[in-house]
Motif scaffolding. Structure first.
Motif, PDB file in Angstrom:
ATOM      1  N   SER A  10      30.329 -13.045 -12.811  1.00 51.26           N
ATOM      2  CA  SER A  10      30.397 -10.880 -11.946  1.00 51.26           C
ATOM      3  C   SER A  10      29.382 -10.969 -12.156  1.00 51.26           C
ATOM      4  CB  SER A  10      31.049 -10.135 -12.885  1.00 51.26           C
ATOM      5  OG  SER A  10      30.572  -9.807 -14.138  1.00 51.26           O
ATOM      6  N   LEU A  11      29.063 -10.000 -10.904  1.00 50.13           N
ATOM      7  CA  LEU A  11      27.940  -9.358 -10.633  1.00 50.13           C
ATOM      8  C   LEU A  11      26.986  -8.278 -12.338  1.00 50.13           C
ATOM      9  CD1 LEU A  11      25.250  -8.483  -8.926  1.00 50.13           C
ATOM     10  CD2 LEU A  11      26.474  -6.487  -8.130  1.00 50.13           C
ATOM     11  N   LYS A  61      25.603 -11.194 -14.232  1.00 53.84           N
ATOM     12  CA  LYS A  61      23.929 -11.171 -13.921  1.00 53.84           C
ATOM     13  C   LYS A  61      22.977 -10.486 -13.760  1.00 53.84           C
ATOM     14  CE  LYS A  61      26.608 -14.127  -9.681  1.00 53.84           C
ATOM     15  NZ  LYS A  61      26.766 -14.558  -8.721  1.00 53.84           N
ATOM     16  N   THR A  85      35.945  -4.838  -6.597  1.00 53.94           N
ATOM     17  CA  THR A  85      35.335  -6.390  -5.877  1.00 53.94           C
ATOM     18  C   THR A  85      34.281  -6.482  -5.421  1.00 53.94           C
ATOM     19  OG1 THR A  85      36.173  -5.460  -3.538  1.00 53.94           O
ATOM     20  CG2 THR A  85      38.305  -5.847  -4.265  1.00 53.94           C
ATOM     21  N   GLU A  86      34.048  -8.177  -5.515  1.00 52.70           N
ATOM     22  CA  GLU A  86      33.091  -8.636  -4.730  1.00 52.70           C
ATOM     23  C   GLU A  86      32.883  -8.098  -3.906  1.00 52.70           C
ATOM     24  OE1 GLU A  86      31.178 -12.751  -3.823  1.00 52.70           O
ATOM     25  OE2 GLU A  86      32.756 -12.762  -4.638  1.00 52.70           O
ATOM     26  N   GLU A  87      33.624  -7.814  -3.681  1.00 49.74           N
ATOM     27  CA  GLU A  87      32.781  -6.602  -1.644  1.00 49.74           C
ATOM     28  C   GLU A  87      32.471  -5.418  -1.685  1.00 49.74           C
ATOM     29  OE1 GLU A  87      35.570  -4.985   2.398  1.00 49.74           O
ATOM     30  OE2 GLU A  87      35.797  -7.200   1.921  1.00 49.74           O
ATOM     31  N   ASP A  88      33.195  -4.641  -2.709  1.00 51.84           N
ATOM     32  CA  ASP A  88      32.920  -3.769  -3.086  1.00 51.84           C
ATOM     33  C   ASP A  88      30.802  -3.752  -4.153  1.00 51.84           C
ATOM     34  OD1 ASP A  88      35.359  -2.344  -2.481  1.00 51.84           O
ATOM     35  OD2 ASP A  88      36.115  -2.705  -4.558  1.00 51.84           O
ATOM     36  N   GLU A  89      31.128  -4.927  -4.492  1.00 50.15           N
ATOM     37  CA  GLU A  89      29.846  -5.187  -5.521  1.00 50.15           C
ATOM     38  C   GLU A  89      28.422  -5.313  -4.467  1.00 50.15           C
ATOM     39  OE1 GLU A  89      30.565  -8.020  -8.014  1.00 50.15           O
ATOM     40  OE2 GLU A  89      31.076  -7.100  -9.835  1.00 50.15           O
ATOM     41  N   ILE A  90      29.488  -5.781  -3.199  1.00 50.98           N
ATOM     42  CA  ILE A  90      27.615  -6.369  -1.562  1.00 50.98           C
ATOM     43  C   ILE A  90      28.041  -4.974  -1.690  1.00 50.98           C
ATOM     44  CG2 ILE A  90      27.542  -7.499  -0.055  1.00 50.98           C
ATOM     45  CD1 ILE A  90      29.401  -9.872  -1.035  1.00 50.98           C
TER      46      ILE A  90
END
Length: 149
Positions: free
Chosen positions: A2-3, A6, A46-51
């Motif tokens: 996950s972000l 990282k 979600t990954e999209e939210d993180e981006i």
């Protein structure tokens, strides 16, 4: 990975290297992630939210740097730009202008867009397709250019 994990991993490296710019940037990402996850919405990021969150941080720093440069304060703009390079490593690889242009032209062809009245439709599709891979300003400029020609 996950972000969040990282970012934590990179923070350890930055602390050991005594890299204050990287550490400050990574703490900003960690803080934004924490704020978003504890906002009370109850939903998992979600990954999209993180981006989107990381893109927002990059945009904030670029805007600040632009304002500082307009005011002739390069001493304040440089740290902002240094943070941008650290934060951008958590975004997907950015597309070149030519690659974005190909996607825009393809979208215009498939949707049958013919003028500026269709800009919203084209922007919505292209922005969704290139999420995190291109700057919204660049996409907007290319769409305008293609729809006006």
């Amino acid at each position: 990975m996950s972000l969040q994990s990282k970012v934590m991993e990179q923070m350890k490296i930055a602390m050991k290297a005594k890299d204050t710019v990287a550490l400050e940037s990574l703490r900003a990402i960690k803080s934004a992630l924490l704020l978003e996850s504890t906002s009370g919405s109850g939903k998992e990021l979600t990954e999209e939210d993180e981006i989107k969150l990381v893109q927002k941080l990059v945009k904030q720093r670029k805007d600040s740097a632009a304002i500082f440069m307009e005011q002739g304060r390069q001493d304040l703009a440089d740290p902002e730009l240094a943070q941008v390079t650290v934060i951008e490593q958590f975004l997907p690889e950015q597309l070149t202008e030519e690659e974005v242009e190909k996607v825009v032209v393809q979208t215009i062809d498939t949707t049958g867009a013919s003028g500026m009245k269709d800009m919203g439709k084209v922007m919505g599709i292209v922005s969704k397709e290139l999420a995190g891979q291109a700057d919204g300003k660049m996409i907007s400029a290319i769409v305008k250019q293609k729809l006006n020609s």
